[in-house]
Design an enzyme around this catalytic site. Structure first.
Site, PDB file in Angstrom:
ATOM      1  N   ASP A  80       0.841  -1.191   0.000  1.00 49.81           N
ATOM      2  CA  ASP A  80       0.000   0.000   0.000  1.00 49.81           C
ATOM      3  C   ASP A  80       0.879   1.245   0.000  1.00 49.81           C
ATOM      4  O   ASP A  80       2.099   1.174   0.163  1.00 49.81           O
ATOM      5  CB  ASP A  80      -0.918   0.010   1.237  1.00 49.81           C
ATOM      6  CG  ASP A  80      -2.058   1.009   1.133  1.00 49.81           C
ATOM      7  OD1 ASP A  80      -2.239   1.604   0.049  1.00 49.81           O
ATOM      8  OD2 ASP A  80      -2.761   1.201   2.136  1.00 49.81           O
ATOM      9  N   LYS A  81       0.239   2.390  -0.182  1.00 48.59           N
ATOM     10  CA  LYS A  81       0.880   3.708  -0.145  1.00 48.59           C
ATOM     11  C   LYS A  81       0.006   4.634   0.676  1.00 48.59           C
ATOM     12  O   LYS A  81      -1.211   4.479   0.742  1.00 48.59           O
ATOM     13  CB  LYS A  81       1.042   4.225  -1.569  1.00 48.59           C
ATOM     14  CG  LYS A  81       1.180   5.742  -1.713  1.00 48.59           C
ATOM     15  CD  LYS A  81      -0.172   6.395  -1.986  1.00 48.59           C
ATOM     16  CE  LYS A  81      -0.035   7.915  -2.166  1.00 48.59           C
ATOM     17  NZ  LYS A  81      -1.389   8.548  -2.241  1.00 48.59           N
ATOM     18  N   HIS A  82       0.653   5.619   1.286  1.00 53.29           N
ATOM     19  CA  HIS A  82      -0.110   6.650   1.979  1.00 53.29           C
ATOM     20  C   HIS A  82       0.535   7.998   1.745  1.00 53.29           C
ATOM     21  O   HIS A  82       1.757   8.133   1.786  1.00 53.29           O
ATOM     22  CB  HIS A  82      -0.174   6.378   3.487  1.00 53.29           C
ATOM     23  CG  HIS A  82      -1.049   7.370   4.212  1.00 53.29           C
ATOM     24  ND1 HIS A  82      -2.401   7.191   4.343  1.00 53.29           N
ATOM     25  CD2 HIS A  82      -0.760   8.551   4.807  1.00 53.29           C
ATOM     26  CE1 HIS A  82      -2.920   8.218   5.004  1.00 53.29           C
ATOM     27  NE2 HIS A  82      -1.938   9.061   5.292  1.00 53.29           N
ATOM     28  N   SER A  83      -0.297   9.013   1.495  1.00 52.88           N
ATOM     29  CA  SER A  83       0.178  10.380   1.338  1.00 52.88           C
ATOM     30  C   SER A  83      -0.116  11.159   2.607  1.00 52.88           C
ATOM     31  O   SER A  83      -1.161  10.957   3.249  1.00 52.88           O
ATOM     32  CB  SER A  83      -0.524  11.053   0.150  1.00 52.88           C
ATOM     33  OG  SER A  83      -0.286  12.450   0.152  1.00 52.88           O
ATOM     34  N   THR A 120      -8.968  11.077   0.464  1.00 57.73           N
ATOM     35  CA  THR A 120      -9.271  10.060  -0.561  1.00 57.73           C
ATOM     36  C   THR A 120     -10.662   9.473  -0.353  1.00 57.73           C
ATOM     37  O   THR A 120     -11.396   9.224  -1.317  1.00 57.73           O
ATOM     38  CB  THR A 120      -8.206   8.955  -0.517  1.00 57.73           C
ATOM     39  OG1 THR A 120      -6.936   9.519  -0.843  1.00 57.73           O
ATOM     40  CG2 THR A 120      -8.523   7.845  -1.505  1.00 57.73           C
ATOM     41  N   ARG A 168      -7.856  15.817  16.167  1.00 55.45           N
ATOM     42  CA  ARG A 168      -6.690  16.555  15.678  1.00 55.45           C
ATOM     43  C   ARG A 168      -7.094  17.614  14.665  1.00 55.45           C
ATOM     44  O   ARG A 168      -6.527  18.714  14.636  1.00 55.45           O
ATOM     45  CB  ARG A 168      -5.689  15.601  15.018  1.00 55.45           C
ATOM     46  CG  ARG A 168      -4.877  14.764  15.987  1.00 55.45           C
ATOM     47  CD  ARG A 168      -4.119  13.683  15.228  1.00 55.45           C
ATOM     48  NE  ARG A 168      -3.310  14.227  14.164  1.00 55.45           N
ATOM     49  CZ  ARG A 168      -3.151  13.642  12.973  1.00 55.45           C
ATOM     50  NH1 ARG A 168      -3.766  12.515  12.691  1.00 55.45           N
ATOM     51  NH2 ARG A 168      -2.376  14.195  12.064  1.00 55.45           N
ATOM     52  N   SER A 183      -1.043   7.865  13.486  1.00 55.20           N
ATOM     53  CA  SER A 183      -2.324   7.818  12.790  1.00 55.20           C
ATOM     54  C   SER A 183      -2.198   7.064  11.473  1.00 55.20           C
ATOM     55  O   SER A 183      -2.998   6.172  11.165  1.00 55.20           O
ATOM     56  CB  SER A 183      -2.828   9.240  12.532  1.00 55.20           C
ATOM     57  OG  SER A 183      -4.033   9.218  11.802  1.00 55.20           O
ATOM     58  N   LYS A 187      -3.288   2.462  11.013  1.00 56.31           N
ATOM     59  CA  LYS A 187      -4.223   1.946  10.017  1.00 56.31           C
ATOM     60  C   LYS A 187      -3.531   0.980   9.066  1.00 56.31           C
ATOM     61  O   LYS A 187      -4.093  -0.041   8.673  1.00 56.31           O
ATOM     62  CB  LYS A 187      -4.854   3.096   9.234  1.00 56.31           C
ATOM     63  CG  LYS A 187      -5.753   3.997  10.040  1.00 56.31           C
ATOM     64  CD  LYS A 187      -6.522   4.966   9.174  1.00 56.31           C
ATOM     65  CE  LYS A 187      -5.660   6.068   8.591  1.00 56.31           C
ATOM     66  NZ  LYS A 187      -5.268   7.085   9.572  1.00 56.31           N
ATOM     67  N   LYS A 188      -2.304   1.323   8.668  1.00 51.80           N
ATOM     68  CA  LYS A 188      -1.589   0.479   7.721  1.00 51.80           C
ATOM     69  C   LYS A 188      -1.179  -0.848   8.361  1.00 51.80           C
ATOM     70  O   LYS A 188      -1.245  -1.906   7.722  1.00 51.80           O
ATOM     71  CB  LYS A 188      -0.366   1.219   7.189  1.00 51.80           C
ATOM     72  CG  LYS A 188      -0.709   2.494   6.425  1.00 51.80           C
ATOM     73  CD  LYS A 188      -1.702   2.245   5.304  1.00 51.80           C
ATOM     74  CE  LYS A 188      -2.041   3.499   4.547  1.00 51.80           C
ATOM     75  NZ  LYS A 188      -3.065   3.268   3.490  1.00 51.80           N
TER      76      LYS A 188
END
Length: 439
Positions: A80-83, A120, A168, A183, A187-188
């Site tokens: 996966d990826k996260h920005s 997203t 937050r 955070s 989740k990941k």
């Protein structure tokens, strides 16, 4: 352990033990810790920070506040990826199907908008019928059948993070490196990944506007993730202008569909998307080098296989079966459109990107409170990039709004955000640096 004593220790700059952190997170999950105490804890961490061990403890405690998925039965790597958040950043919508089309499985658990940045999940919610928060059975079916699923947290995945995430956003503690780290990674880790790639944004439209801050965040994310057992690397990418030529929810989904089908592709958006795809494919062990990854990703895109994956994902998760072919038919449309026009001749020399994001929020495309509803139809399109040549009266953007008054206010904000000068500026790199684990 009393929550107020844990807050006091962090307020005074003391190191919290893993047991103290676990106890506070347990209270957040059960509800025995109040809203005010969560906010106070977030502010104490914002001002005093956390060391690596504390950040790992917070991340794993939040991961363990709910279920942790197991994908060991899948016949391929799970990645996966996260920005960290930007304006016009719809990369996930193209990236997940590109990587899935290359043989990986991508259960992408995403968030909603924070501050001036888009979320997203809010984008995906603009697709009619799309179940953005499916139960575990539907999530597994989507990942197995389509190869990818872009979803939000279910009630059973990192529930402590969901509560902290919302607080937050409205307590000015978004920019805390340990809180961002925990955070994102909780989740990941709960998603059961085997590898992760992070897109850490740097610039006037990012939460991190200074190079040293973005590097610190990327390093924190990479070190904490690897410390928690997840193979992770990061790319630091530029956010001194919107990444796509659209900012909003439905308008960014349309932009993504146009990208996947080849109808149009914003240059910087393509550079960042393919770079992240190559990093993911290499990290997942599907290619031997970054160059191989770039070639594989581009082939998946140009062949139409990535668009097909996106279409299957939308369909399995309840959206229209022909969404890719007829996205404009299904996406909500704002009734008022207003061009933002240049008042002089020259080149776009700079964009106050955060102001662009705030203009979308003001239109209703984002939130000022966690409970606010998002208007998926509003936003901005045809945003000119830095370096574009303009003449007086030519459009630098198009506003999509609910009312003429809203459109005029947004147009004024966008006009003020654009700087136009006589000389074409130097091109800023889209990919600034890579951060991997030490050693």
């Amino acid at each position: 352990m009393l929550p107020q004593e844990i807050i006091r220790r962090k307020r005074d700059g003391l190191k919290l033990s893993a047991e103290e952190i676990a106890a506070f997170v347990s209270g957040m999950t059960s509800g025995t810790v109040t809203e005010g105490q969560v906010a106070s804890f977030a502010m104490a961490v914002f001002f005093n920070g956390m060391n690596r061990d504390e950040a790992v403890a917070l991340t794993t405690a939040m991961r363990d506040s709910g279920d942790v998925l197991d994908w060991s039965d899948l016949p391929g790597p799970v990645t996966d990826k996260h920005s960290t958040g930007g304006v016009g950043d719809n990369v996930s919508l193209m990236l997940a199907p590109i990587v899935a089309a290359c043989g990986a499985y991508v259960p992408m658990i995403s968030g909603r908008g924070l501050g001036h940045t888009g979320g997203t999940l809010d984008k995906m919610d603009s697709i009619p019928g799309y179940v953005s928060q499916p139960d575990l059975a539907l999530l597994r079916r989507a990942v197995l059948e389509a190869g990818a699923a872009i979803i939000g947290q279910t009630g059973d995945l990192a529930p402590a993070d969901r509560r902290l995430y919302a607080i937050r956003d409205v307590t000015a503690t978004v920019e805390s490196v340990p809180l961002i780290t925990a955070s994102i990674l909780s989740k990941k880790l709960a998603a059961g990944l085997q590898s992760l790639v992070l897109d850490v944004k740097l610039g006037n439209g990012a939460f991190m506007e200074k190079s040293r801050d973005a590097t610190a965040l990327a390093t924190s994310l990479v070190e904490v993730a690897n410390g928690a057992g997840l193979k992770t690397s990061a790319l630091v990418t530029g956010m001194n202008e919107p990444l796509a030529s659209a900012a909003g929810n439905a308008v960014e989904v349309q932009n993504a569909v146009d990208f996947l089908t080849g109808r149009s592709r914003d240059r910087r958006l393509q550079t960042v998307t393919l770079a992240l795809a190559a990093e993911m494919l290499q990290s997942a062990g599907l290619v031997a080098s970054n160059q191989d990854g770039l070639q594989r990703a581009m082939e998946a895109l140009t062949s139409g296989r990535a668009a097909a994956v996106f279409g299957r994902m939308v369909s399995v998760l309840g959206g229209p079966a022909d969404f890719v072919e007829k996205a404009a038919k299904y996406l909500p449309q704002a009734p008022v459109r207003l061009e933002v026009k240049a008042d002089r001749r020259g080149f776009v020399t700079g964009i106050a990107t955060r102001a662009i994001g705030l203009a979308v929020v003001a239109l209703g495309g984002g939130r000022t409170r966690p409970e606010d509803k998002v208007d998926h139809a509003v936003g901005l399109t045809h945003l000119l990039p830095v370096g574009a040549e303009v003449r007086p009266g030519e459009a630098i953007a198009l506003v999509h709004a609910r009312s003429p008054g809203d459109a005029e206010q947004a147009a004024a904000a966008v006009s003020a955000a654009y700087s136009v000068g006589p000389a074409k500026p130097a091109t800023e790199k889209a990919i600034l640096r890579r951060v991997g684990p030490r050693g």
